[in-house]
Design a protein around this motif. Structure first.
Motif, PDB file in Angstrom:
ATOM      1  N   THR A   1       0.817  -1.225   0.000  1.00 55.50           N
ATOM      2  CA  THR A   1       0.000   0.000   0.000  1.00 55.50           C
ATOM      3  C   THR A   1       0.844   1.266   0.000  1.00 55.50           C
ATOM      4  O   THR A   1       0.278   2.369   0.108  1.00 55.50           O
ATOM      5  N   GLY A   2       2.162   1.142  -0.130  1.00 55.77           N
ATOM      6  CA  GLY A   2       3.018   2.323  -0.086  1.00 55.77           C
ATOM      7  C   GLY A   2       2.959   3.010   1.261  1.00 55.77           C
ATOM      8  O   GLY A   2       2.937   4.251   1.326  1.00 55.77           O
ATOM      9  N   GLY A   3       2.929   2.207   2.334  1.00 55.29           N
ATOM     10  CA  GLY A   3       2.818   2.796   3.670  1.00 55.29           C
ATOM     11  C   GLY A   3       1.445   3.382   3.928  1.00 55.29           C
ATOM     12  O   GLY A   3       1.313   4.409   4.606  1.00 55.29           O
ATOM     13  N   PHE A   4       0.408   2.742   3.375  1.00 51.87           N
ATOM     14  CA  PHE A   4      -0.979   3.180   3.505  1.00 51.87           C
ATOM     15  C   PHE A   4      -1.156   4.601   2.963  1.00 51.87           C
ATOM     16  O   PHE A   4      -1.764   5.475   3.589  1.00 51.87           O
ATOM     17  N   ASP A   5      -0.628   4.803   1.768  1.00 50.52           N
ATOM     18  CA  ASP A   5      -0.678   6.097   1.104  1.00 50.52           C
ATOM     19  C   ASP A   5      -2.109   6.412   0.680  1.00 50.52           C
ATOM     20  O   ASP A   5      -2.738   5.628  -0.052  1.00 50.52           O
ATOM     21  N   GLU A   6      -2.627   7.549   1.095  1.00 48.30           N
ATOM     22  CA  GLU A   6      -3.996   7.932   0.747  1.00 48.30           C
ATOM     23  C   GLU A   6      -4.180   8.086  -0.757  1.00 48.30           C
ATOM     24  O   GLU A   6      -5.278   7.926  -1.276  1.00 48.30           O
TER      25      GLU A   6
ATOM     26  N   GLY B   1     -13.237   0.116   6.195  1.00 50.75           N
ATOM     27  CA  GLY B   1     -11.827  -0.006   5.868  1.00 50.75           C
ATOM     28  C   GLY B   1     -11.519   0.553   4.494  1.00 50.75           C
ATOM     29  O   GLY B   1     -12.366   0.557   3.593  1.00 50.75           O
ATOM     30  N   ALA B   2     -10.297   1.029   4.337  1.00 53.60           N
ATOM     31  CA  ALA B   2      -9.873   1.577   3.051  1.00 53.60           C
ATOM     32  C   ALA B   2      -9.428   0.454   2.126  1.00 53.60           C
ATOM     33  O   ALA B   2      -8.911  -0.573   2.567  1.00 53.60           O
ATOM     34  N   VAL B   3      -9.629   0.651   0.809  1.00 48.32           N
ATOM     35  CA  VAL B   3      -9.186  -0.289  -0.216  1.00 48.32           C
ATOM     36  C   VAL B   3      -8.123   0.409  -1.049  1.00 48.32           C
ATOM     37  O   VAL B   3      -8.378   1.467  -1.632  1.00 48.32           O
ATOM     38  N   TYR B   4      -6.923  -0.168  -1.087  1.00 43.93           N
ATOM     39  CA  TYR B   4      -5.789   0.422  -1.791  1.00 43.93           C
ATOM     40  C   TYR B   4      -5.489  -0.376  -3.057  1.00 43.93           C
ATOM     41  O   TYR B   4      -5.645  -1.600  -3.084  1.00 43.93           O
ATOM     42  N   LEU B   5      -5.029   0.333  -4.076  1.00 45.47           N
ATOM     43  CA  LEU B   5      -4.479  -0.329  -5.255  1.00 45.47           C
ATOM     44  C   LEU B   5      -3.019  -0.645  -4.960  1.00 45.47           C
ATOM     45  O   LEU B   5      -2.236   0.249  -4.628  1.00 45.47           O
ATOM     46  N   SER B   6      -2.648  -1.913  -5.040  1.00 47.34           N
ATOM     47  CA  SER B   6      -1.301  -2.326  -4.650  1.00 47.34           C
ATOM     48  C   SER B   6      -0.249  -1.643  -5.510  1.00 47.34           C
ATOM     49  O   SER B   6      -0.406  -1.515  -6.725  1.00 47.34           O
ATOM     50  N   ARG B   7       0.842  -1.225  -4.868  1.00 46.05           N
ATOM     51  CA  ARG B   7       1.942  -0.574  -5.576  1.00 46.05           C
ATOM     52  C   ARG B   7       2.830  -1.597  -6.274  1.00 46.05           C
ATOM     53  O   ARG B   7       3.495  -1.286  -7.252  1.00 46.05           O
ATOM     54  N   ILE B   8       2.860  -2.806  -5.741  1.00 42.43           N
ATOM     55  CA  ILE B   8       3.665  -3.878  -6.322  1.00 42.43           C
ATOM     56  C   ILE B   8       2.789  -5.115  -6.438  1.00 42.43           C
ATOM     57  O   ILE B   8       1.839  -5.286  -5.659  1.00 42.43           O
ATOM     58  N   PRO B   9       3.039  -5.991  -7.413  1.00 46.91           N
ATOM     59  CA  PRO B   9       2.206  -7.197  -7.549  1.00 46.91           C
ATOM     60  C   PRO B   9       2.425  -8.156  -6.385  1.00 46.91           C
ATOM     61  O   PRO B   9       3.526  -8.244  -5.818  1.00 46.91           O
ATOM     62  N   VAL B  10       1.367  -8.850  -6.003  1.00 49.53           N
ATOM     63  CA  VAL B  10       1.477  -9.843  -4.937  1.00 49.53           C
ATOM     64  C   VAL B  10       2.333 -11.010  -5.393  1.00 49.53           C
ATOM     65  O   VAL B  10       3.119 -11.578  -4.641  1.00 49.53           O
TER      66      VAL B  10
ATOM     67  N   VAL C   1      -7.958  -3.032   3.807  1.00 50.48           N
ATOM     68  CA  VAL C   1      -7.366  -2.961   5.143  1.00 50.48           C
ATOM     69  C   VAL C   1      -8.458  -2.705   6.168  1.00 50.48           C
ATOM     70  O   VAL C   1      -9.237  -1.753   6.035  1.00 50.48           O
ATOM     71  N   HIS C   2      -8.529  -3.562   7.173  1.00 51.17           N
ATOM     72  CA  HIS C   2      -9.470  -3.408   8.280  1.00 51.17           C
ATOM     73  C   HIS C   2      -8.714  -2.892   9.501  1.00 51.17           C
ATOM     74  O   HIS C   2      -7.618  -3.365   9.800  1.00 51.17           O
ATOM     75  N   ARG C   3      -9.315  -1.958  10.205  1.00 50.81           N
ATOM     76  CA  ARG C   3      -8.762  -1.448  11.458  1.00 50.81           C
ATOM     77  C   ARG C   3      -9.733  -1.755  12.591  1.00 50.81           C
ATOM     78  O   ARG C   3     -10.926  -1.536  12.474  1.00 50.81           O
ATOM     79  N   TRP C   4      -9.177  -2.276  13.699  1.00 53.93           N
ATOM     80  CA  TRP C   4     -10.053  -2.652  14.807  1.00 53.93           C
ATOM     81  C   TRP C   4     -10.476  -1.440  15.629  1.00 53.93           C
ATOM     82  O   TRP C   4     -11.537  -1.437  16.234  1.00 53.93           O
ATOM     83  N   CYS C   5      -9.620  -0.393  15.692  1.00 45.89           N
ATOM     84  CA  CYS C   5      -9.920   0.747  16.552  1.00 45.89           C
ATOM     85  C   CYS C   5     -11.215   1.419  16.087  1.00 45.89           C
ATOM     86  O   CYS C   5     -11.451   1.632  14.903  1.00 45.89           O
ATOM     87  N   GLY C   6     -12.057   1.762  17.034  1.00 45.37           N
ATOM     88  CA  GLY C   6     -13.328   2.410  16.720  1.00 45.37           C
ATOM     89  C   GLY C   6     -14.458   1.441  16.447  1.00 45.37           C
ATOM     90  O   GLY C   6     -15.613   1.812  16.556  1.00 45.37           O
ATOM     91  N   GLY C   7     -14.146   0.211  16.113  1.00 49.64           N
ATOM     92  CA  GLY C   7     -15.192  -0.764  15.842  1.00 49.64           C
ATOM     93  C   GLY C   7     -15.097  -1.987  16.721  1.00 49.64           C
ATOM     94  O   GLY C   7     -16.047  -2.755  16.851  1.00 49.64           O
ATOM     95  N   GLY C   8     -13.915  -2.196  17.306  1.00 55.26           N
ATOM     96  CA  GLY C   8     -13.723  -3.262  18.261  1.00 55.26           C
ATOM     97  C   GLY C   8     -14.071  -4.637  17.737  1.00 55.26           C
ATOM     98  O   GLY C   8     -13.704  -5.011  16.616  1.00 55.26           O
ATOM     99  N   GLU C   9     -14.801  -5.378  18.549  1.00 61.41           N
ATOM    100  CA  GLU C   9     -15.124  -6.772  18.239  1.00 61.41           C
ATOM    101  C   GLU C   9     -15.989  -6.911  16.993  1.00 61.41           C
ATOM    102  O   GLU C   9     -15.893  -7.902  16.281  1.00 61.41           O
TER     103      GLU C   9
END
Length: 389
Positions: free
Chosen positions: A77-82, A93-102, A113-121
């Motif tokens: 994600t390029g360091g989670f680049d906006e 969660g945000a969806v990023y276009l990958s900078r490099i192929p998997v 990318v999912h973040r737990w903070c703010g949504g918890g369980e």
């Protein structure tokens, strides 16, 4: 002289006896040996039965999704680049276009990318559920495939999915800045989504739980794939039995099954209702949930359109962005399928297998036409609009 004659007669008799014995032995041997067929193809069925069964060809097994370290997600994600964000997931969660192929040399991927903070369980549960279902459902041509994942970080997780360059169906139906899908493409997309839901219902007994135009992604050729299993649930379902396992889905506004909202009972017919709304959306070009009224309420598409469809058919309802370029007979048939899908009682709605078959039959001309008219033109035009914006 008489003695010689007798001896000669005895010799002849002995020779005849020996010849007869040899002849009988030869005949017996011939009877025991199988007679060769005069032509190899005289009894082809018998030959096929006698031949060993053919060895079935094994389908190439899809590669297992890779498990990534969190640092690899940061690299993708390029360091989670906006600047790399191409969308937002249903759980925020945000969806990023990958900078490099998997995979080295592989196509670009979308990193959700999912973040737990703010949504918890709740967010953690949605992520775990989607990851588990994606791994077990496996590859299907009408479902977005899981390529890799990361699930061992304390603050979040990531799903690396196929990137669909055509955007969402919602964008192509409602945003004036994107070229509208043709009627033929809409019919192909609807059939693709129906096939994906049929597979989920019948092959793995999963209810998607959030059928919507935003969860339908398009590839470069105008074909569709269903995404986002974060609201899915699984179990033994019927129209009147709550799920055996998994969280009951609420669904997006305008698509949610009113029967479920009243009772809390989810079933495969909840997805059928959402698909019925999607049919009306593709037909009219109007969003499932209209603009809010001054009092905060909102009239949903199904409630607004169904009375007119029942009384007057589709006259005046077909998306004006099509410019009249649509099949009127198919439009009427699709509207009637939609009416059946959004029936008030789940037991009155068809199954997704029946719906998929009905769409395939009623829109056969348009679906067949999309296999010969290409599809890159829509994508190239969409890219031009993106570059201009």
């Amino acid at each position: 002289m008489a003695l010689a004659t007798v001896f000669f007669c005895l010799l002849l008799l002995a020779s005849a006896a020996i010849s007869l014995l040899l002849l009988r032995l030869c005949l017996a041997a011939l009877r025991r040996a199988p007679a060769p067929a005069p032509y190899a193809a005289v009894d082809s069925e018998a030959a096929a039965r006698a031949a060993p069964p053919p060895v079935p060809q094994q389908e190439p097994k899809a590669p297992e999704p890779r498990r990534l370290a969190w640092r690899e997600v940061e690299a993708l994600t390029g360091g989670f680049d906006e600047a790399a964000v191409v969308g937002r997931g249903g759980s925020g969660g945000a969806v990023y276009l990958s900078r490099i192929p998997v995979v080295t040399g592989g196509p670009p991927a979308a990193v959700k990318v999912h973040r737990w903070c703010g949504g918890g369980e709740r967010r953690l549960g949605a992520f775990r559920r989607e990851l588990d279902l994606l791994r077990r459902v496996g590859r299907h041509p009408r479902l977005v495939a899981l390529l890799a994942y990361s699930d061992d970080h304390e603050e979040g997780g990531a799903l690396v999915l196929e990137y669909m360059p055509g955007g969402t169906l919602a964008d192509r139906l409602h945003h004036a800045a994107t070229p509208p899908l043709t009627w033929r493409r809409r019919m192909r997309v609807l059939h693709d989504v129906a096939a994906a839901l049929e597979h989920l219902h019948d092959a793995v007994s999963v209810v998607h739980g959030d059928v919507s135009a935003s969860n339908v992604l398009l590839d470069g050729g105008g074909r569709a794939r269903l995404c986002d299993l974060g609201s899915a649930c699984e179990g033994t379902f019927s129209a009147a039995v709550a799920p055996a396992r998994g969280a009951a889905a609420v669904g997006s506004p305008g698509y949610a099954d009113p029967f479920f909202l009243r009772t809390g009972i989810v079933s495969k017919k909840s997805d059928v209702y959402g698909f019925g709304v999607l049919l009306l959306e593709a037909l009219t070009g109007s969003p499932a949930a209209g603009a809010p009224r001054p009092d905060g309420s909102c009239q949903y598409l199904a409630a607004r359109v169904l009375p007119r469809v029942r009384s007057a058919g589709v006259a005046g309802l077909v998306d004006g962005r099509l410019g009249g370029e649509y099949d009127a007979v198919e439009a009427g048939d699709v509207a009637r399928i939609a009416v059946e899908c959004v029936a008030p009682q789940p037991g009155l709605r068809p199954t997704m297998a029946q719906v998929r078959a009905a769409v395939a039959e009623k829109a056969a001309r348009s679906i067949a036409a999309t296999t010969t008219d290409g599809g890159d033109g829509d994508l190239k035009l969409l890219d031009l609009f993106r570059m201009a914006s």
